[in-house]
Design a protein around this motif. Structure first.
Motif, PDB file in Angstrom:
ATOM      1  N   LEU A 192       0.850  -1.211   0.000  1.00 48.56           N
ATOM      2  CA  LEU A 192       0.000   0.000   0.000  1.00 48.56           C
ATOM      3  C   LEU A 192       0.876   1.247   0.000  1.00 48.56           C
ATOM      4  CD1 LEU A 192      -2.742  -0.978   2.646  1.00 48.56           C
ATOM      5  CD2 LEU A 192      -3.044  -0.799   0.168  1.00 48.56           C
ATOM      6  N   LEU A 193       1.930   1.217   0.852  1.00 48.45           N
ATOM      7  CA  LEU A 193       2.808   2.382   0.969  1.00 48.45           C
ATOM      8  C   LEU A 193       3.509   2.640  -0.371  1.00 48.45           C
ATOM      9  CD1 LEU A 193       3.617   4.385   3.185  1.00 48.45           C
ATOM     10  CD2 LEU A 193       5.529   2.897   3.762  1.00 48.45           C
ATOM     11  N   GLN A 194       3.953   1.548  -1.027  1.00 50.70           N
ATOM     12  CA  GLN A 194       4.653   1.677  -2.312  1.00 50.70           C
ATOM     13  C   GLN A 194       3.701   2.243  -3.379  1.00 50.70           C
ATOM     14  OE1 GLN A 194       7.891   1.612  -2.665  1.00 50.70           O
ATOM     15  NE2 GLN A 194       7.328   2.485  -4.668  1.00 50.70           N
ATOM     16  N   GLU A 195       2.441   1.763  -3.327  1.00 48.96           N
ATOM     17  CA  GLU A 195       1.475   2.272  -4.330  1.00 48.96           C
ATOM     18  C   GLU A 195       1.300   3.786  -4.154  1.00 48.96           C
ATOM     19  OE1 GLU A 195      -2.421   0.489  -4.110  1.00 48.96           O
ATOM     20  OE2 GLU A 195      -3.248   1.890  -5.622  1.00 48.96           O
ATOM     21  N   LEU A 196       1.218   4.243  -2.871  1.00 47.21           N
ATOM     22  CA  LEU A 196       1.042   5.684  -2.615  1.00 47.21           C
ATOM     23  C   LEU A 196       2.287   6.451  -3.040  1.00 47.21           C
ATOM     24  CD1 LEU A 196      -0.563   8.046  -1.477  1.00 47.21           C
ATOM     25  CD2 LEU A 196       0.255   7.447   0.824  1.00 47.21           C
ATOM     26  N   ARG A 197       3.469   5.900  -2.755  1.00 52.48           N
ATOM     27  CA  ARG A 197       4.729   6.564  -3.145  1.00 52.48           C
ATOM     28  C   ARG A 197       4.775   6.733  -4.662  1.00 52.48           C
ATOM     29  NH1 ARG A 197       7.993   3.503   0.710  1.00 52.48           N
ATOM     30  NH2 ARG A 197       8.494   4.887   2.463  1.00 52.48           N
ATOM     31  N   THR A 198       4.390   5.669  -5.380  1.00 53.24           N
ATOM     32  CA  THR A 198       4.446   5.726  -6.849  1.00 53.24           C
ATOM     33  C   THR A 198       3.516   6.821  -7.377  1.00 53.24           C
ATOM     34  OG1 THR A 198       4.859   3.354  -6.842  1.00 53.24           O
ATOM     35  CG2 THR A 198       4.167   4.326  -8.956  1.00 53.24           C
ATOM     36  N   ILE A 199       2.285   6.860  -6.854  1.00 50.45           N
ATOM     37  CA  ILE A 199       1.337   7.886  -7.314  1.00 50.45           C
ATOM     38  C   ILE A 199       1.875   9.276  -6.977  1.00 50.45           C
ATOM     39  CG2 ILE A 199      -0.977   8.851  -7.012  1.00 50.45           C
ATOM     40  CD1 ILE A 199      -1.985   6.021  -6.397  1.00 50.45           C
TER      41      ILE A 199
END
Ligand SMILES: NC(=O)c1cc2c(N)ncc(C(N)=O)c2s1
Length: 322
Positions: free
Chosen positions: A40-47
């Motif tokens: 989840l954290l990685q998805e937010l970082r990418t966005i």
């Protein structure tokens, strides 16, 4: 510009990550695997990398702030951070209790017993439920702005749960767990560096690091222990309810706090923790006893810089092991 579905997804990810952060670091009771949390954290970082305009200071991806500070800015506490009168034996505890009963005209009242954490007192300020300022106690009137360092402490919520008021100040004690202190000194010894004398000193030094990355690298924790001022949250009748309310907002409240109705129960609590103190994963140097009802606290007031309605019953000093 990001389209609505992206904006929605970012808000959803932040809500979920703050919730899981709370479950893991405050409640020590995660409901998601580390792997799923990291996804989840990685998805937010990418966005956020693709849409920097969506980054907000309270984003869970921004716990470890910017560049090292040059120094610390001073901040004035909206409510003075008082100090505590001390009791060193049962007689002085009983003298405090008698004085309070006389001043309250022999009213019956409950007291809260809370472990006195041997750390660094801090003030946390939230506006509209978002962490905006953290400061050391300093001289009680003016402290140092250490917001960037406190943001790295996972058990300090960046965004509150529940329905917080527009302005809220919370006090707590930041500390380095004993095990983290031992490991830190082990690493320093291997590097031939000077060792810290005790968890309190290493914790104080860590919070006053100029570089938040250093603070983030040391497992600092917090126990929240009071409102900045009872007047900030009308409708809470006493300190015990305030602690329950703070827990519902996402603050980490010590599970050993106890509501007592007689001075005998206070002494029982004190003796219990004289025995148990060295089994705790953090250092304590006494018990803080507080008159629980807020109306009694305000009628007892403050003398000098010490509240009449609280006392620190210190544990017996121990011979330093040389
Ligand atoms: N100086 C103070 O007022 C306090 C200092 C501390 C401390 N070091 N630990 C716990 C509490 C507490 N639970 O209230 C307080 S209150």
């Amino acid at each position: 510009m990001a389209d609505d579905s992206i904006v929605q997804r970012v808000a959803e990810l932040r809500r979920e990550l703050h919730y899981h952060n709370h479950r893991y670091y405050v409640m020590d009771d995660p409901v998601i695997s580390d792997f799923d949390y990291d996804m989840l954290l990685q998805e937010l970082r990418t966005i956020e990398e693709e849409h920097p305009e969506l980054v907000t200071p309270d984003s869970p991806t921004h716990r470890i702030g910017g560049d090292p500070a040059e120094g610390f800015v001073q901040v004035e506490h909206r409510h003075t951070m008082l100090s505590l009168g001390n009791a060193f034996d049962d007689e002085s505890l009983e003298a405090w209790y008698r004085r309070v009963r006389n001043l309250l005209d022999d009213a019956d009242f409950s007291m809260t017993c809370e472990l006195k954490i041997d750390g660094l007192a801090v003030s946390l300020v939230y506006e509209d439920g978002v962490f905006v300022q953290g400061a050391t106690r300093g001289n009680g009137f003016v402290g140092e702005n250490v917001t960037q360092n406190l943001r790295t402490i996972r058990s300090i919520p960046l965004v509150l749960q529940g329905d917080p008021p527009p302005y809220l100040e919370v006090r707590g004690e930041v500390y380095m767990p004993v095990e983290s202190f031992r490991r830190l000194n082990e690493e320093r010894a291997e590097r031939g560096e000077q060792l810290f004398a005790n968890p309190r000193n290493s914790g104080a030094g860590t919070i006053r690091q100029l570089d938040p990355k250093v603070t983030a690298s040391r497992n600092m924790q917090i126990w929240a222990y009071s409102l900045g001022d009872a007047g900030d949250v009308p409708g809470l009748p006493d300190h015990w309810e305030a602690l329950e309310w703070l827990k519902s907002l996402g603050f980490r409240i010590n599970p050993n706090n106890r509501l007592c109705y007689t001075v005998e129960e206070v002494k029982d609590y004190y003796r219990e923790f004289v025995e148990r103190r060295h089994g705790l994963p953090y250092e304590v140097d006494g018990v803080v006893v507080k008159v629980n009802p807020f109306n009694y606290q305000s009628s007892l007031g403050v003398v000098g810089r010490e509240p009449r309605w609280a006392v620190a019953y210190k544990f017996p000093a121990e011979r330093a092991v040389t």
